[in-house]
Design an enzyme around this catalytic site. Structure first.
Site, PDB file in Angstrom:
ATOM      1  N   CYS A  70       0.642  -0.874   0.250  1.00  0.00           N
ATOM      2  CA  CYS A  70       0.254   0.549  -0.151  1.00  0.00           C
ATOM      3  C   CYS A  70       1.038   1.467   0.231  1.00  0.00           C
ATOM      4  O   CYS A  70       1.724   1.466   0.995  1.00  0.00           O
ATOM      5  CB  CYS A  70      -0.431   0.291   1.169  1.00  0.00           C
ATOM      6  SG  CYS A  70      -1.909   1.511   1.077  1.00  0.00           S
ATOM      7  N   CYS A 180      -0.830   3.236  -6.577  1.00  0.00           N
ATOM      8  CA  CYS A 180      -1.811   2.907  -5.738  1.00  0.00           C
ATOM      9  C   CYS A 180      -2.046   1.613  -5.822  1.00  0.00           C
ATOM     10  O   CYS A 180      -2.842   1.380  -7.097  1.00  0.00           O
ATOM     11  CB  CYS A 180      -3.331   4.071  -5.289  1.00  0.00           C
ATOM     12  SG  CYS A 180      -4.378   2.609  -4.627  1.00  0.00           S
TER      13      CYS A 180
HETATM   14  N1  DGL Z   1      -4.585   0.733  -2.092  1.00  0.00           N
HETATM   15  C1  DGL Z   1      -3.563   1.545  -1.193  1.00  0.00           C
HETATM   16  C2  DGL Z   1      -2.555   2.360  -2.116  1.00  0.00           C
HETATM   17  O1  DGL Z   1      -1.541   1.503  -2.764  1.00  0.00           O
HETATM   18  C3  DGL Z   1      -4.520   2.664  -0.311  1.00  0.00           C
HETATM   19  C4  DGL Z   1      -6.088   2.546  -0.439  1.00  0.00           C
HETATM   20  C5  DGL Z   1      -6.934   3.012  -0.125  1.00  0.00           C
HETATM   21  O2  DGL Z   1      -7.055   3.047   0.949  1.00  0.00           O
HETATM   22  O3  DGL Z   1      -6.657   3.871  -0.037  1.00  0.00           O
HETATM   23  O4  DGL Z   1      -2.098   3.300  -1.700  1.00  0.00           O
END
Ligand code: DGL
Length: 260
Positions: A70, A180
């Protein structure tokens, strides 16, 4: 070896999907923090606290390494995590360096969550790799919400992408960074509005390569193996229905990695 991988939801499955291809004989714990998704629209202190709880959960299960699949959690919490825990912690940041190295002849557009876009980590990254100011950023928080609702394309998604791209001169770009992990699911949807000559760049392979390095391993062949993964949704084991949703995500990820 036991590896913990976490994200706010299904985004990090794209990293696990890749890890399983090169570490077929290892055990994985995947933690989707769906009670707290989206991270990318929360205050930093809240994210720090949430990530602390996820780490406690993983460490209690004796993981040998943690992958923060993430970009948002990495941006806010990686420093604190490394200070607090003595095990390899692999983070992710938008693959801007890779985009600039591989596509130096045009501008780079980065799509990420608002927290990642505004964070100091992003600022320092750009200071290092974008001295010519050729990188622009667009926050795309709603894509996270769409993904968690199982919506990966269609009118609503297309309208949102169009709205967010308004005022961006796509002719100037040669690369688009998916900053993301949730955004990988939208490669096909994005392609409807992003011309083919703009390459999608993400940090998934680089993150898994870093995991291998940190745990002192080389890629293995996954063809004969059955994945060994335990899935948790904010601390509780995933239900059969949730596991079914996860499997749908893998099909989607296979599709986007083949076609784009
Ligand atoms: N998947 C996450 C990222 O790579 C975050 C998504 C979220 O919860 O806003 O930033």
């Amino acid at each position: 070896m036991k590896i913990g991988i976490f994200d706010s939801g299904i985004g990090g499955l794209s990293v696990l999907h890749r890890a399983l291809q090169v570490m077929p004989d290892d055990e994985f714990i995947y933690y989707a923090d769906t009670d707290n998704v989206p991270y990318g629209e929360k205050p930093r202190e809240v994210i720090l606290n949430i990530v602390g709880n996820v780490m406690e959960f993983l460490v209690e299960r004796n993981v040998d390494a943690v992958v923060v699949a993430c970009n948002t959690a990495t941006s806010v919490a990686i420093k604190a995590m490394r200070e607090n825990y003595d095990l390899p912690i692999i983070g992710m940041e938008p693959a801007v360096k890779k985009a600039r190295e591989e596509y130096p002849e045009g501008r780079t557009l980065v799509m990420a969550t608002p927290v990642t876009v505004r964070g100091d980590k992003m600022k320092y990254l750009l200071e290092r790799v974008d001295s010519e100011h050729l990188v622009d950023m667009i926050p795309m928080p709603k894509l996270v919400r769409f993904a968690e609702s199982g919506i990966f394309d269609g009118n609503e998604v297309q309208d949102y992408i169009r709205e967010q791209l308004k005022g961006t001169d796509l002719d100037a770009y040669t690369s688009l960074v998916l900053g993301c992990t949730h955004f990988n699911y939208f490669k096909k949807a994005l392609r409807c509005q992003i011309p083919e000559r703009i390459a999608f760049v993400d940090g998934i392979e680089g993150t898994v390569a870093q995991l291998l390095r940190k745990v002192g391993r080389t890629p293995a062949d996954a063809s004969e193996s059955t994945p060994n993964v335990e899935y948790y949704y904010s601390g509780r084991p995933a239900t059969p229905k949730e596991v079914e949703q996860i499997n749908t995500c893998y099909v989607k990820l296979d599709e986007v990695s083949r076609d784009h």
